[in-house]
Each structure stands twice: as structure tokens, then as C-alpha cells.
Design an enzyme around this catalytic site. Structure first.
Site, mmCIF file in Angstrom:
data_model
loop_
_atom_site.group_PDB
_atom_site.id
_atom_site.type_symbol
_atom_site.label_atom_id
_atom_site.label_comp_id
_atom_site.label_asym_id
_atom_site.label_seq_id
_atom_site.Cartn_x
_atom_site.Cartn_y
_atom_site.Cartn_z
ATOM 1 N N ALA A 1 -20.955 24.556 26.921
ATOM 2 C CA ALA A 1 -22.082 23.738 27.351
ATOM 3 C C ALA A 1 -22.710 23.008 26.173
ATOM 4 C CB ALA A 1 -23.141 24.636 28.001
ATOM 5 N N LYS B 1 -29.340 25.415 28.518
ATOM 6 C CA LYS B 1 -27.893 25.255 28.522
ATOM 7 C C LYS B 1 -27.487 24.331 29.647
ATOM 8 C CE LYS B 1 -24.193 28.474 28.145
ATOM 9 N NZ LYS B 1 -23.674 29.833 28.123
ATOM 10 N N ASP C 1 -14.766 36.363 28.160
ATOM 11 C CA ASP C 1 -14.544 35.593 26.933
ATOM 12 C C ASP C 1 -15.225 36.305 25.763
ATOM 13 O OD1 ASP C 1 -13.777 33.646 25.153
ATOM 14 O OD2 ASP C 1 -15.280 32.179 25.776
#
Lengths: 330, 219
Positions: free
Chosen positions: B20, B36, B132
């Protein structure tokens, strides 16, 4: 210095000859094409290479205008690849080295793709995207090796395109055919978008796409497969950019699938946001060739690497790219 | 999006990355905050792009909320506009572990990985997979540690999925700090295993995942 590189990991048997500055003096190849609807059959490919090896060698020497005795260093692709194919190139390389008393360097095929593009554009340390039938990996040189920042956890993108084309009754290699069909498609079909951090998977796309062939236009299936698979790759590269602990001087794309313009353009759109340039070789140098092997041989010779004993130049079918030391970057 | 636009205009862009565009908001209800925005990615078919951005903002919002509720060290969510792909959350004053590692003494680095093992165990215990888990998604400061960037997160209580986080972390270590990877990961595992009923099974899947990349010698 004159360096000869011999490539024979899969469908291509190639001999490349370069000088000490890396200028290409010869690049001759013969490619095995499987019958329509089939994949590469290793023994048939090896038989093709055996028949063509002497011709390719002779043509390369005459293209460069030299004799074998003028060669200073011989390099060959030791792996990874298909055993029967690899052995043809390795045997020729060993014979020439023994017969004419030349130093012999076994080379990692994938490192050849990376070094060729780095060399061609005189890059310092780019982020590499290697896309082919053998690899789909994101790599950066760090601490003397190419470190894998992301990669496919199942099949490669080249494999995805080849198998899809095969299932649709199209010619090998599948990439170029799928690419031109995709240009006539536009409906976005639902395919799994599997990204795990900077790694990814394609086998779900393949399974679903083969099913969709029954009910949808091949053009739309081709469009959707390219759209989803390439978006995944580009997103993984974008994520990897952030993970590299230092600045890179560009994004280098190599391997057979690098010739795909859709992927190249997508990568460019992403890179522009970060002020980075995408470096791609002239299309003919993306596919497997002897020059990429010669370039690594040259680097090894210039770095003063001791050529191994002949007895330890056996081929390696499975060989991780991040297990190869890169002494010229240390 | 008028209010949001005004907020963005009065904020500073501090990072632009795959996840982002990230802004530092000077005062959101009187506190420093992170804004964000999942901006459209020009390289994707916009139908695909919109779906991914909305899904990820949604998951990140819900999962941040759940983890914070469980007392895990993640930013507190202040505001979410899922249609616009906008999240506003607590500002954490820390640096990414990836950067920190280049300056830290080994024993301090080891301590962070011990803390991280416990946090990962708690997260997995809460039924959340990060998706992630890499050195850039872990913030540290003065012995404290936070997890961020839950865009690829999802719900699961399967050891197979938990193993994915371990694999991501190990790959991140291997590529970024190869010489420290083994030692730091071992410390992570030591604390991840404490009182973790899933541990043996997670590790079994983890070792399988490790061999799933290209051209490992044996499978």
C-alpha cells in the site's frame, strides 16, 4: 581470451563463443521440437542433440572464424536439466577439453541467464526475475550467492504455458501461441490467485484453465491465465523489492518467458512507480543458448577459479541456484 | 472520499510499497496514526485488482481487530473504509527487523527472535495465518516487537497453513541475512514450540514446504 560455452539442458543444443570482453563471436543452436500434443521426451531430445552436436560445433567455429585450438576456456551447462540431454553437452565439452588441453568449467544454467543480462547491460546488482520452463524465481546477489527472494512452489510459468498449450492441442513452445491468442481475448475468468509473501503457485491456475477450455473460448482462457499468472509474478517482484536489504540498480528479466511482451509491460508499469528500469535482452538471447554459458565461463576464468578435476564434472539434474558460489562477486 | 482526501493531503507519505501507500497522519483524533491506502495497481486487470484490494483491506481490518483483542502486539485499528481500501491505525514508532539486524548485537537479535516465536504461537493460536511473515513486516524498538501488514492474512487452524508462516520467515532470513539465518530461526523455533500443541505437526509440514522450491536435490 576466447571462451566457448556449450548448452544442452533441455530442448536446445547450443554453442556460443565470446571474446575476453564478452563480445559474441558465434551463437549457433539446434532445437528439438516435440510432436504436437506432447512434451519434451528426454531421450528423443538427447538423440537429437547427439546428431546435431558436431554440426552446431562446426558452424559455431566457422561463424567465429576460429579453430578449436584458438579457444582458451571451455564451459558447459552442468545442470539443472534433463539427464540424457545434459550428458550430450558434458561429453562434448570433456572431449574437447581433454583432446586440446583446455581448462573446463561446469556452469549452472540459471546463473548463465542471470549473468548474460547483467553483463549485457553492465548492471551492478539488479533484482533478477528468471522466468522459463525450468525456473520462475526472484533473485538478488547477496553474500556471494544468488539468493532466492521468491519463487514458484510448484510448477514454473513456462511449464504452465506449455502444458496449457499442449492440452489445447497447440504447438510447443506454448508461450508465444498463448500470448497471441490472449490478445484476442478479454473476458476475465476466475482463476486462483495464490501468492504466499514473495512466493507463489501456478498449478491451481493450470487445473482450472484446462477445465475452462471445455466451456470457454481459448482466447479468453489464454487472456485470463496470462493476466492472473503475470500479475502474481509482478506482485511478487514488487514485494521482493521491499525485502532486498540494499538498493538495486534495476530489474533484469531473463529466461524464455522474458520474451513475452505482456509480462514485460506489466513489469515496466510496476517498476516505473519505484523509478526503476526493466532490462531485457534482445529476444533471441532470452531462450537457452551457449553464450550464457560462455559468459559464466569467462567470469570464472577472470576470477581465477581453479577448474575442477575432470572426475568431478558430472552432470547434476537437480541443482539449486542458491547453492552455487559466485566468486566474482565476493 | 472528501474527508479522506483532506486527511491524506495533510499527511506525509512515508512508504510506497507492494502492500500500500502508507501515510503518517499528524493527528487522528489527537493521536499520530498510520493511514494505509491500497492504491490500484496499473499492471493488473482492474476487475482483478479491485477484488484483491477490497478483500485484503477487509481481511487486514478484521484480523488486526481480532489479534489486538487477544492482546497480541499489532497496531490498533482506528478506522476502516473498505470500499476505498483505506485503513487508519495506530502509529508504531519502530524500525523493520530487516534494517535493525544490520546494527544489532547478536544477543539482541536473538532476543527478538525469541519474542517473535511467542508472538507467532499466539497468532496461530488465535486462528490467524499472517501469510507474509518476513523481516520487513516485523517492527522493533527497545526490546519490543510488533507484527504489521496483514493484507495476505487469513483464518485457519490447520498446521499446514501455520507452516507457511514459518517457511516465509525462514526464506526471508535466508535471502536477507544468510549467515545469521540458522541461528536466529533456531531461537524462533525454541520459543514457538513452548506449550504449542501443534508444534510437531507444523514442523512436519514446514520441512516438506522447505523442499518445494526448484531443484532441491531430494524430495
Amino acid at each position: 581470451m576466447i571462451v566457448m560455452g556449450i548448452e544442452s539442458t533441455a530442448h536446445t543444443f547450443g554453442v556460443g563463443i565470446i571474446d575476453g570482453e564478452g563480445n559474441i563471436l558465434a551463437d549457433v543452436r539446434a532445437r528439438y521440437t516435440p510432436p504436437r500434443g506432447m512434451g519434451i521426451e528426454p531421450f528423443n531430445a538427447a538423440e537429437h542433440h547427439s546428431k546435431e552436436a558436431a554440426n552446431v560445433l562446426r558452424d559455431a567455429l566457422s561463424e567465429a572464424g576460429i579453430g578449436v585450438e584458438d579457444i582458451d576456456v571451455i564451459a558447459f551447462s552442468r545442470g539443472p536439466g534433463l539427464g540424457p540431454c545434459l550428458r550430450v553437452g558434458a561429453s562434448l565439452a570433456r572431449y574437447l577439453a581433454l583432446r586440446h588441453g583446455k581448462p573446463l568449467y561446469p556452469v549452472h544454467h540459471g546463473v548463465g541467464h542471470l549473468e548474460l543480462v547483467t553483463h549485457y547491460y553492465s548492471l551492478r546488482n539488479p533484482l533478477h526475475l528468471l522466468v522459463s520452463g525450468g525456473h520462475t524465481s526472484i533473485l538478488v546477489l547477496n553474500e556471494c550467492r544468488y539468493r532466492v527472494f521468491g519463487e514458484t512452489l510448484d510448477i514454473t510459468v513456462g511449464n504452465l504455458l506449455d502444458v496449457l498449450a499442449r492440452e489445447a492441442g497447440l504447438d510447443f513452445p506454448g508461450g508465444p501461441v498463448i500470448e497471441s491468442l490472449a490478445e484476442k481475448g478479454g473476458e476475465l475468468l476466475d482463476l486462483p490467485y495464490t501468492i504466499i509473501g514473495t512466493s507463489f503457485q501456478f498449478s491451481g491456475i493450470l487445473t482450472k484453465a484446462i477445465q475452462l477450455l471445455k466451456s470457454h473460448r481459448i482466447e479468453d482462457v489464454a487472456y485470463s491465465v496470462q493476466e492472473v499468472a503475470f500479475s502474481i509474478i509482478v506482485e511478487a517482484v514488487e514485494r521482493a523489492l521491499r525485502a532486498v536489504p540494499f538498493d538495486v540498480d534495476g530489474i533484469a528479466i531473463s529466461g524464455g518467458v522474458a520474451s513475452n511482451d505482456t509480462l514485460y509491460k506489466k513489469l515496466g508499469v510496476m517498476a516505473e512507480r519505484y523509478g526503476l528500469k526493466v532490462y531485457r535482452l534482445p529476444k533471441r538471447l532470452n531462450g537457452d543458448n551457449g553464450v550464457q554459458i560462455a559468459v559464466v565461463g569467462l567470469r570464472m576464468a577472470l576470477a581465477g577459479v581453479e577448474p575442477p578435476e575432470l572426475s568431478s564434472t558430472g552432470v547434476v539434474q537437480r541443482w539449486r541456484i542458491d547453492e552455487v558460489d559466485i566468486p566474482w562477486a565476493c | 472520499m472528501g474527508l479522506l482526501n483532506r486527511l491524506v493531503e495533510s499527511s506525509t507519505l512515508i512508504s510506497r510499497n507492494a502492500e500500500a501507500d502508507v501515510y503518517l497522519v499528524d493527528g487522528f483524533l489527537g493521536r499520530p496514526a498510520i493511514l494505509k491506502i491500497r492504491v490500484p495497481k496499473g499492471y493488473r486487470d482492474e476487475r482483478l485488482d479491485r477484488r484483491l484490494r477490497q478483500m485484503r483491506s477487509y481481511r487486514e481490518a478484521v484480523i488486526l481487530h481480532r489479534l489486538r483483542d487477544r492482546g497480541l502486539p499489532v497496531p490498533m485499528l482506528y478506522f476502516a473504509s473498505l470500499r476505498d481500501g483505506v485503513l487508519i491505525m495506530e502509529y508504531i514508532e519502530g524500525i523493520a527487523l530487516a534494517q535493525a539486524l544490520s546494527r544489532l548485537e547478536l544477543e539482541d537479535a536473538v532476543r527478538y527472535f525469541s519474542i517473535l516465536g511467542g508472538v507467532a504461537r499466539g497468532m496461530h493460536g488465535a486462528g490467524v495465518i499472517h501469510g507474509d511473515l518476513n523481516l520487513n513486516n516485523i517492527l522493533v524498538r527497545d526490546g519490543d516487537l510488533w507484527l504489521i501488514d496483514f493484507g495476505l492474512s487469513y483464518w485457519s487452524d490447520s498446521p499446514k497453513d501455520m507452516a507457511i508462516d514459518l517457511d516465509s520467515l525462514r526464506r526471508s532470513l535466508d535471502s536477507t541475512v544468510p549467515s545469521l539465518a540458522e541461528r536466529l530461526f533456531e531461537e524462533f523455533l525454541n520459543s514457538y514450540r513452548e506449550g504449542n500443541n501443534y508444534y510437531d505437526e507444523v514442523l512436519r509440514f514446514y520441512s516438506r514446504l522447505r523442499r518445494m522450491g526448484r531443484y532441491y536435490a531430494e524430495r
